[in-house]
Design a protein around this motif. Structure first.
Motif, PDB file in Angstrom:
ATOM      1  N   LEU A  31      39.371  20.311   5.428  1.00  0.00           N
ATOM      2  CA  LEU A  31      39.414  18.882   5.111  1.00  0.00           C
ATOM      3  C   LEU A  31      38.746  18.040   6.196  1.00  0.00           C
ATOM      4  CD1 LEU A  31      43.005  18.453   3.668  1.00  0.00           C
ATOM      5  CD2 LEU A  31      40.854  18.396   2.431  1.00  0.00           C
ATOM      6  N   ARG A  32      38.814  18.496   7.426  1.00  0.00           N
ATOM      7  CA  ARG A  32      38.205  17.773   8.535  1.00  0.00           C
ATOM      8  C   ARG A  32      36.680  17.828   8.456  1.00  0.00           C
ATOM      9  NH1 ARG A  32      36.599  19.279  13.436  1.00  0.00           N
ATOM     10  NH2 ARG A  32      37.405  21.379  13.210  1.00  0.00           N
ATOM     11  N   LYS A  33      36.155  18.880   7.818  1.00  0.00           N
ATOM     12  CA  LYS A  33      34.711  19.066   7.746  1.00  0.00           C
ATOM     13  C   LYS A  33      34.077  18.350   6.550  1.00  0.00           C
ATOM     14  CE  LYS A  33      35.110  23.564   9.917  1.00  0.00           C
ATOM     15  NZ  LYS A  33      34.999  24.998   9.735  1.00  0.00           N
ATOM     16  N   ALA A  34      34.846  17.597   5.825  1.00  0.00           N
ATOM     17  CA  ALA A  34      34.319  16.915   4.639  1.00  0.00           C
ATOM     18  C   ALA A  34      33.381  15.783   5.041  1.00  0.00           C
ATOM     19  CB  ALA A  34      35.460  16.370   3.794  1.00  0.00           C
ATOM     20  N   ASP A  35      32.366  15.548   4.192  1.00  0.00           N
ATOM     21  CA  ASP A  35      31.445  14.445   4.466  1.00  0.00           C
ATOM     22  C   ASP A  35      32.049  13.127   3.967  1.00  0.00           C
ATOM     23  OD1 ASP A  35      31.198  14.637   1.735  1.00  0.00           O
ATOM     24  OD2 ASP A  35      29.079  15.151   1.727  1.00  0.00           O
ATOM     25  N   GLU A  36      31.267  12.071   4.000  1.00  0.00           N
ATOM     26  CA  GLU A  36      31.797  10.746   3.629  1.00  0.00           C
ATOM     27  C   GLU A  36      32.181  10.644   2.151  1.00  0.00           C
ATOM     28  OE1 GLU A  36      27.431  10.864   3.237  1.00  0.00           O
ATOM     29  OE2 GLU A  36      28.701  11.150   4.976  1.00  0.00           O
ATOM     30  N   LYS A  37      31.609  11.513   1.314  1.00  0.00           N
ATOM     31  CA  LYS A  37      31.975  11.506  -0.109  1.00  0.00           C
ATOM     32  C   LYS A  37      33.163  12.418  -0.407  1.00  0.00           C
ATOM     33  CE  LYS A  37      27.724  12.417  -1.323  1.00  0.00           C
ATOM     34  NZ  LYS A  37      26.597  12.831  -2.163  1.00  0.00           N
ATOM     35  N   GLY A  38      33.631  13.134   0.594  1.00  0.00           N
ATOM     36  CA  GLY A  38      34.774  14.025   0.400  1.00  0.00           C
ATOM     37  C   GLY A  38      34.391  15.411  -0.075  1.00  0.00           C
ATOM     38  N   ASN A  39      33.135  15.798   0.110  1.00  0.00           N
ATOM     39  CA  ASN A  39      32.668  17.118  -0.324  1.00  0.00           C
ATOM     40  C   ASN A  39      32.467  18.036   0.871  1.00  0.00           C
ATOM     41  OD1 ASN A  39      32.565  16.318  -3.015  1.00  0.00           O
ATOM     42  ND2 ASN A  39      30.492  15.548  -2.807  1.00  0.00           N
ATOM     43  N   VAL A  40      32.589  19.337   0.610  1.00  0.00           N
ATOM     44  CA  VAL A  40      32.302  20.356   1.617  1.00  0.00           C
ATOM     45  C   VAL A  40      31.337  21.365   1.014  1.00  0.00           C
ATOM     46  CG1 VAL A  40      34.440  20.169   2.926  1.00  0.00           C
ATOM     47  CG2 VAL A  40      34.348  21.674   0.972  1.00  0.00           C
ATOM     48  N   VAL A  41      30.573  22.023   1.867  1.00  0.00           N
ATOM     49  CA  VAL A  41      29.661  23.074   1.416  1.00  0.00           C
ATOM     50  C   VAL A  41      30.386  24.401   1.542  1.00  0.00           C
ATOM     51  CG1 VAL A  41      27.471  24.233   1.831  1.00  0.00           C
ATOM     52  CG2 VAL A  41      27.633  21.756   2.081  1.00  0.00           C
ATOM     53  N   VAL A  42      30.467  25.136   0.424  1.00  0.00           N
ATOM     54  CA  VAL A  42      31.140  26.433   0.382  1.00  0.00           C
ATOM     55  C   VAL A  42      30.073  27.497   0.182  1.00  0.00           C
ATOM     56  CG1 VAL A  42      32.853  27.816  -0.817  1.00  0.00           C
ATOM     57  CG2 VAL A  42      33.186  25.368  -0.591  1.00  0.00           C
ATOM     58  N   ARG A  43      30.085  28.509   1.039  1.00  0.00           N
ATOM     59  CA  ARG A  43      29.117  29.595   0.921  1.00  0.00           C
ATOM     60  C   ARG A  43      29.793  30.817   0.338  1.00  0.00           C
ATOM     61  NH1 ARG A  43      28.223  26.608   5.163  1.00  0.00           N
ATOM     62  NH2 ARG A  43      26.140  25.863   5.642  1.00  0.00           N
ATOM     63  N   GLY A  44      29.126  31.435  -0.627  1.00  0.00           N
ATOM     64  CA  GLY A  44      29.654  32.637  -1.261  1.00  0.00           C
ATOM     65  C   GLY A  44      28.540  33.599  -1.589  1.00  0.00           C
ATOM     66  N   ARG A  45      28.835  34.580  -2.423  1.00  0.00           N
ATOM     67  CA  ARG A  45      27.830  35.578  -2.792  1.00  0.00           C
ATOM     68  C   ARG A  45      26.675  34.975  -3.577  1.00  0.00           C
ATOM     69  NH1 ARG A  45      31.347  39.999  -5.579  1.00  0.00           N
ATOM     70  NH2 ARG A  45      33.193  39.177  -4.605  1.00  0.00           N
ATOM     71  N   GLY A  46      26.958  33.980  -4.377  1.00  0.00           N
ATOM     72  CA  GLY A  46      25.936  33.373  -5.208  1.00  0.00           C
ATOM     73  C   GLY A  46      25.141  32.288  -4.510  1.00  0.00           C
ATOM     74  N   GLY A  47      25.313  32.129  -3.237  1.00  0.00           N
ATOM     75  CA  GLY A  47      24.631  31.066  -2.496  1.00  0.00           C
ATOM     76  C   GLY A  47      25.639  30.074  -1.967  1.00  0.00           C
ATOM     77  N   LYS A  48      25.248  28.823  -1.948  1.00  0.00           N
ATOM     78  CA  LYS A  48      26.189  27.810  -1.480  1.00  0.00           C
ATOM     79  C   LYS A  48      26.335  26.718  -2.522  1.00  0.00           C
ATOM     80  CE  LYS A  48      22.703  25.735   1.489  1.00  0.00           C
ATOM     81  NZ  LYS A  48      22.410  25.251   2.815  1.00  0.00           N
ATOM     82  N   ALA A  49      27.496  26.125  -2.541  1.00  0.00           N
ATOM     83  CA  ALA A  49      27.806  25.080  -3.510  1.00  0.00           C
ATOM     84  C   ALA A  49      28.541  23.959  -2.798  1.00  0.00           C
ATOM     85  CB  ALA A  49      28.671  25.638  -4.635  1.00  0.00           C
ATOM     86  N   GLU A  50      28.401  22.776  -3.326  1.00  0.00           N
ATOM     87  CA  GLU A  50      29.102  21.613  -2.789  1.00  0.00           C
ATOM     88  C   GLU A  50      30.285  21.310  -3.699  1.00  0.00           C
ATOM     89  OE1 GLU A  50      27.937  17.072  -1.797  1.00  0.00           O
ATOM     90  OE2 GLU A  50      26.529  18.631  -1.169  1.00  0.00           O
ATOM     91  N   LEU A  51      31.480  21.390  -3.133  1.00  0.00           N
ATOM     92  CA  LEU A  51      32.712  21.185  -3.899  1.00  0.00           C
ATOM     93  C   LEU A  51      33.521  20.057  -3.274  1.00  0.00           C
ATOM     94  CD1 LEU A  51      33.918  24.876  -4.295  1.00  0.00           C
ATOM     95  CD2 LEU A  51      32.860  23.468  -6.044  1.00  0.00           C
ATOM     96  N   PRO A  52      34.379  19.415  -4.079  1.00  0.00           N
ATOM     97  CA  PRO A  52      35.315  18.455  -3.478  1.00  0.00           C
ATOM     98  C   PRO A  52      36.227  19.185  -2.485  1.00  0.00           C
ATOM     99  CG  PRO A  52      35.269  18.228  -5.864  1.00  0.00           C
ATOM    100  CD  PRO A  52      34.476  19.449  -5.535  1.00  0.00           C
ATOM    101  N   ALA A  53      36.498  18.556  -1.361  1.00  0.00           N
ATOM    102  CA  ALA A  53      37.254  19.216  -0.294  1.00  0.00           C
ATOM    103  C   ALA A  53      38.657  19.614  -0.742  1.00  0.00           C
ATOM    104  CB  ALA A  53      37.331  18.305   0.926  1.00  0.00           C
ATOM    105  N   HIS A  54      39.326  18.757  -1.500  1.00  0.00           N
ATOM    106  CA  HIS A  54      40.688  19.096  -1.924  1.00  0.00           C
ATOM    107  C   HIS A  54      40.685  20.307  -2.853  1.00  0.00           C
ATOM    108  CE1 HIS A  54      39.312  16.535  -5.237  1.00  0.00           C
ATOM    109  NE2 HIS A  54      40.191  17.189  -5.978  1.00  0.00           N
ATOM    110  N   PHE A  55      39.620  20.482  -3.645  1.00  0.00           N
ATOM    111  CA  PHE A  55      39.526  21.650  -4.528  1.00  0.00           C
ATOM    112  C   PHE A  55      39.306  22.917  -3.705  1.00  0.00           C
ATOM    113  CE2 PHE A  55      37.070  24.626  -7.110  1.00  0.00           C
ATOM    114  CZ  PHE A  55      37.892  24.738  -8.215  1.00  0.00           C
ATOM    115  N   ALA A  56      38.398  22.848  -2.737  1.00  0.00           N
ATOM    116  CA  ALA A  56      38.095  24.017  -1.909  1.00  0.00           C
ATOM    117  C   ALA A  56      39.288  24.444  -1.073  1.00  0.00           C
ATOM    118  CB  ALA A  56      36.904  23.713  -1.010  1.00  0.00           C
ATOM    119  N   VAL A  57      40.130  23.486  -0.680  1.00  0.00           N
ATOM    120  CA  VAL A  57      41.268  23.799   0.180  1.00  0.00           C
ATOM    121  C   VAL A  57      42.467  24.292  -0.624  1.00  0.00           C
ATOM    122  CG1 VAL A  57      42.976  22.781   1.736  1.00  0.00           C
ATOM    123  CG2 VAL A  57      40.566  22.243   2.006  1.00  0.00           C
ATOM    124  N   PHE A  58      42.798  23.619  -1.708  1.00  0.00           N
ATOM    125  CA  PHE A  58      44.072  23.892  -2.368  1.00  0.00           C
ATOM    126  C   PHE A  58      44.002  24.776  -3.602  1.00  0.00           C
ATOM    127  CE2 PHE A  58      44.913  19.778  -0.191  1.00  0.00           C
ATOM    128  CZ  PHE A  58      45.785  20.301   0.733  1.00  0.00           C
TER     129      PHE A  58
END
Length: 82
Positions: A31-58
């Protein structure tokens, strides 16, 4: 279902639920790494995706907790229906 199987199943479900709580607490740093829009970049096998921080965390801990809860409920029902 024997009593030993019931105790084992309940222990495993409690460990799953505790693991979900630990996962949620350890991912709060995201949550601390979220940008001003509240999104974080998540890296996985399929590449990287931008998700809402609360979704990625919880989302992952919630799914794990619900699986543990369902496992405990099924164990309880199987043990007490015999």
């Amino acid at each position: 279902m024997s009593k030993a199987q019931y105790i084992t199943a309940m222990t495993l479900s409690i460990l799953l639920m505790l693991g979900a709580v630990v996962l949620a607490l350890s991912s709060l740093d995201t949550l601390r790494k979220a940008d001003e829009k509240g999104n974080v970049v998540v890296r996985g096998r399929g590449g990287k995706a931008e998700l809402p921080a609360h979704f990625a965390v919880f989302f992952p801990p919630t799914v794990l907790f619900l699986i543990g809860l369902g496992f405990a409920y099924m164990s309880y029902r199987f043990y007490h229906d015999e």
